[in-house]
Design a protein around this motif. Sequence first.
Motif, PDB file in Angstrom:
ATOM      1  N   ALA A 111      57.714  18.139  38.194  1.00  0.00           N
ATOM      2  CA  ALA A 111      57.252  18.290  39.579  1.00  0.00           C
ATOM      3  C   ALA A 111      56.383  17.119  40.011  1.00  0.00           C
ATOM      4  CB  ALA A 111      56.495  19.601  39.747  1.00  0.00           C
ATOM      5  N   LYS A 112      55.766  16.430  39.065  1.00  0.00           N
ATOM      6  CA  LYS A 112      55.012  15.238  39.419  1.00  0.00           C
ATOM      7  C   LYS A 112      55.954  14.134  39.892  1.00  0.00           C
ATOM      8  CE  LYS A 112      51.346  13.987  37.208  1.00  0.00           C
ATOM      9  NZ  LYS A 112      50.485  13.426  36.140  1.00  0.00           N
ATOM     10  N   GLY A 113      57.181  14.152  39.421  1.00  0.00           N
ATOM     11  CA  GLY A 113      58.160  13.170  39.867  1.00  0.00           C
ATOM     12  C   GLY A 113      58.856  13.589  41.140  1.00  0.00           C
ATOM     13  N   ASP A 114      59.336  14.821  41.181  1.00  0.00           N
ATOM     14  CA  ASP A 114      60.018  15.357  42.360  1.00  0.00           C
ATOM     15  C   ASP A 114      59.886  16.871  42.336  1.00  0.00           C
ATOM     16  OD1 ASP A 114      61.779  16.263  44.342  1.00  0.00           O
ATOM     17  OD2 ASP A 114      63.142  14.569  44.065  1.00  0.00           O
ATOM     18  N   GLY A 115      59.022  17.400  43.180  1.00  0.00           N
ATOM     19  CA  GLY A 115      58.763  18.834  43.189  1.00  0.00           C
ATOM     20  C   GLY A 115      59.987  19.648  43.544  1.00  0.00           C
ATOM     21  N   ALA A 116      60.798  19.161  44.469  1.00  0.00           N
ATOM     22  CA  ALA A 116      61.978  19.914  44.892  1.00  0.00           C
ATOM     23  C   ALA A 116      62.988  20.041  43.763  1.00  0.00           C
ATOM     24  CB  ALA A 116      62.618  19.252  46.112  1.00  0.00           C
ATOM     25  N   VAL A 117      63.199  18.964  43.040  1.00  0.00           N
ATOM     26  CA  VAL A 117      64.131  19.003  41.911  1.00  0.00           C
ATOM     27  C   VAL A 117      63.609  19.930  40.820  1.00  0.00           C
ATOM     28  CG1 VAL A 117      65.135  17.632  40.036  1.00  0.00           C
ATOM     29  CG2 VAL A 117      65.146  16.754  42.377  1.00  0.00           C
ATOM     30  N   ALA A 118      62.305  19.848  40.532  1.00  0.00           N
ATOM     31  CA  ALA A 118      61.720  20.726  39.513  1.00  0.00           C
ATOM     32  C   ALA A 118      61.851  22.193  39.906  1.00  0.00           C
ATOM     33  CB  ALA A 118      60.254  20.364  39.299  1.00  0.00           C
ATOM     34  N   LEU A 119      61.606  22.493  41.179  1.00  0.00           N
ATOM     35  CA  LEU A 119      61.706  23.878  41.633  1.00  0.00           C
ATOM     36  C   LEU A 119      63.132  24.400  41.525  1.00  0.00           C
ATOM     37  CD1 LEU A 119      60.226  26.294  42.964  1.00  0.00           C
ATOM     38  CD2 LEU A 119      60.887  25.328  45.181  1.00  0.00           C
ATOM     39  N   ALA A 120      64.085  23.600  41.996  1.00  0.00           N
ATOM     40  CA  ALA A 120      65.480  24.031  41.960  1.00  0.00           C
ATOM     41  C   ALA A 120      65.978  24.196  40.529  1.00  0.00           C
ATOM     42  CB  ALA A 120      66.352  23.026  42.716  1.00  0.00           C
ATOM     43  N   ALA A 121      65.730  23.195  39.702  1.00  0.00           N
ATOM     44  CA  ALA A 121      66.210  23.234  38.317  1.00  0.00           C
ATOM     45  C   ALA A 121      65.511  24.312  37.515  1.00  0.00           C
ATOM     46  CB  ALA A 121      66.004  21.871  37.662  1.00  0.00           C
ATOM     47  N   GLY A 122      64.272  24.583  37.862  1.00  0.00           N
ATOM     48  CA  GLY A 122      63.501  25.557  37.100  1.00  0.00           C
ATOM     49  C   GLY A 122      64.039  26.958  37.155  1.00  0.00           C
ATOM     50  N   TRP A 123      64.789  27.296  38.209  1.00  0.00           N
ATOM     51  CA  TRP A 123      65.314  28.663  38.293  1.00  0.00           C
ATOM     52  C   TRP A 123      66.240  28.980  37.136  1.00  0.00           C
ATOM     53  CZ3 TRP A 123      62.780  31.998  40.785  1.00  0.00           C
ATOM     54  CH2 TRP A 123      62.123  31.694  41.977  1.00  0.00           C
ATOM     55  N   GLN A 124      67.083  28.025  36.739  1.00  0.00           N
ATOM     56  CA  GLN A 124      67.964  28.294  35.601  1.00  0.00           C
ATOM     57  C   GLN A 124      67.158  28.477  34.328  1.00  0.00           C
ATOM     58  OE1 GLN A 124      71.695  26.267  35.059  1.00  0.00           O
ATOM     59  NE2 GLN A 124      71.346  25.989  32.878  1.00  0.00           N
ATOM     60  N   SER A 125      66.150  27.633  34.121  1.00  0.00           N
ATOM     61  CA  SER A 125      65.315  27.760  32.930  1.00  0.00           C
ATOM     62  C   SER A 125      64.672  29.134  32.866  1.00  0.00           C
ATOM     63  CB  SER A 125      64.231  26.679  32.935  1.00  0.00           C
ATOM     64  OG  SER A 125      64.797  25.404  33.008  1.00  0.00           O
ATOM     65  N   CYS A 126      64.153  29.569  33.995  1.00  0.00           N
ATOM     66  CA  CYS A 126      63.486  30.863  34.064  1.00  0.00           C
ATOM     67  C   CYS A 126      64.483  31.996  33.821  1.00  0.00           C
ATOM     68  CB  CYS A 126      62.833  31.018  35.431  1.00  0.00           C
ATOM     69  SG  CYS A 126      61.749  32.434  35.552  1.00  0.00           S
ATOM     70  N   LEU A 127      65.686  31.839  34.346  1.00  0.00           N
ATOM     71  CA  LEU A 127      66.720  32.858  34.163  1.00  0.00           C
ATOM     72  C   LEU A 127      66.972  33.122  32.683  1.00  0.00           C
ATOM     73  CD1 LEU A 127      70.050  32.984  36.130  1.00  0.00           C
ATOM     74  CD2 LEU A 127      70.102  33.103  33.649  1.00  0.00           C
ATOM     75  N   PHE A 128      67.122  32.058  31.902  1.00  0.00           N
ATOM     76  CA  PHE A 128      67.415  32.259  30.479  1.00  0.00           C
ATOM     77  C   PHE A 128      66.197  32.751  29.710  1.00  0.00           C
ATOM     78  CE2 PHE A 128      71.156  29.745  31.533  1.00  0.00           C
ATOM     79  CZ  PHE A 128      72.125  30.437  30.841  1.00  0.00           C
ATOM     80  N   LEU A 129      65.010  32.347  30.134  1.00  0.00           N
ATOM     81  CA  LEU A 129      63.815  32.926  29.522  1.00  0.00           C
ATOM     82  C   LEU A 129      63.790  34.439  29.717  1.00  0.00           C
ATOM     83  CD1 LEU A 129      60.935  30.440  30.435  1.00  0.00           C
ATOM     84  CD2 LEU A 129      61.466  31.277  28.145  1.00  0.00           C
ATOM     85  N   ASN A 130      64.108  34.873  30.924  1.00  0.00           N
ATOM     86  CA  ASN A 130      64.091  36.298  31.225  1.00  0.00           C
ATOM     87  C   ASN A 130      65.169  37.057  30.457  1.00  0.00           C
ATOM     88  OD1 ASN A 130      61.937  36.106  33.021  1.00  0.00           O
ATOM     89  ND2 ASN A 130      63.265  35.689  34.766  1.00  0.00           N
ATOM     90  N   TYR A 131      66.374  36.485  30.388  1.00  0.00           N
ATOM     91  CA  TYR A 131      67.454  37.180  29.696  1.00  0.00           C
ATOM     92  C   TYR A 131      67.262  37.191  28.188  1.00  0.00           C
ATOM     93  CZ  TYR A 131      70.078  37.830  33.968  1.00  0.00           C
ATOM     94  OH  TYR A 131      70.463  38.245  35.224  1.00  0.00           O
ATOM     95  N   ARG A 132      66.598  36.167  27.672  1.00  0.00           N
ATOM     96  CA  ARG A 132      66.287  36.195  26.237  1.00  0.00           C
ATOM     97  C   ARG A 132      65.372  37.357  25.896  1.00  0.00           C
ATOM     98  NH1 ARG A 132      64.123  30.322  25.452  1.00  0.00           N
ATOM     99  NH2 ARG A 132      62.501  31.540  24.426  1.00  0.00           N
TER     100      ARG A 132
END
Length: 390
Positions: free
Chosen positions: A83-104
């Motif tokens: 997010a320090k580089g590009d907040g929008a990219v971090a926010l968008a990409a982060g949803w997939q990361s969070c999804l797998f954390l939740n399903y794990r």
Amino acid sequence: MLLTKTKDIHLRNEREAALAEKFDEVAKQLESYATENDERGTFPFASFNILREAGFFSLTTPEKYGGYEASLYEMTLVLERLAKGDGAVALAAGWQSCLFLNYREGNRWKEEVFAKVCQGVVQNGDILNIFATEKKGGNIFRGSQPETIARKTANGYLISGEKTFATLAPIADPLIVMAWVEDEGVLGEFLVRKSDKVVVKETWNTIGMRSTGSDTIVLNEVFVPEEALLAKATGKDGGLKNRSTFLFIASVFLGVAHAARDFIIDFAKHQQAGSLKKPIAEVPHIQQKIGEMEISLTTSRTLLYSLADKWDRFPHQRNDLLNDFQAAKYTICHQAIRIVELAMRVAGGIGLSKDFKLERHFRDVQCGLSMHPADDMIVEGLAKAALFSE
């Protein structure tokens, strides 16, 4: 820009330090595209190719399926940096990361389906997200019933409807679509592959987080087989209440604020007002503002990482962390806004210029208030917990 230039007390071991170093470098690459992506409001395909090449999308997939199986703490480190580089990219990409954390943690799918989806991410670079919000009904977390309908057929379901705020819409495939299973009167979670029956309408045009690709997805009687119904959920929240989401959101918006803080400190060291013969960093009222920024940043990072650590180390306590996580999301997003506002005050009039990077951070950080759960839900929930819980 790099956190690792100075000692970061939140890096506890070599694995975390390696992740931090790697994604500090990735963040620098993302930053080189951020201004153009923001100005054009177009989806940042080049930035997502950088993330894919860096192995970002398999970070939270299970190790047994070829993933890195990063912890919540590790993903918090990574997302703050991105997010320090590009907040929008971090926010968008982060949803997939969070999804797998939740399903794990609580997988509602059949294991063979989950395994296949994970392998698609690791082997093919698949990117996916859950699509639940609709224009009329809003967010199902507030108790609305989706107008996206799944009608039973002889061999599966036909799904029709529209999803708004569909982050990653230009690139996501497969889609996880929340739809009302008509013949059963329950909320269903469906795995949908893109086809000519799935249309992405470019509707995302906002003041901040402009390149998340949160467009509208239209499903026109999309046929899916019976096994595409992954899970059924009942209850007001649709069974989708996952506390780790709150820290993911907080880490992204804190990263945006951290970038603003770093930028304005460098600015203050080198900027000299016409009436002074010294950098503005030596002016007392400038030091006052920067000191207040440091207090907000330090306390927010401490709160963020202490909760992520607790989540990882004490799985049996996760059901008791809901209030803490919601309070953290509220507090950190508000403190992030405060940090950027103070940075703007240090900058003065130049901070309003579209040619000044701080202006983008100022717009992006405001978007934290719109992320679920909204302030009113958090405040009401904490008040009721304090008043009526035994």
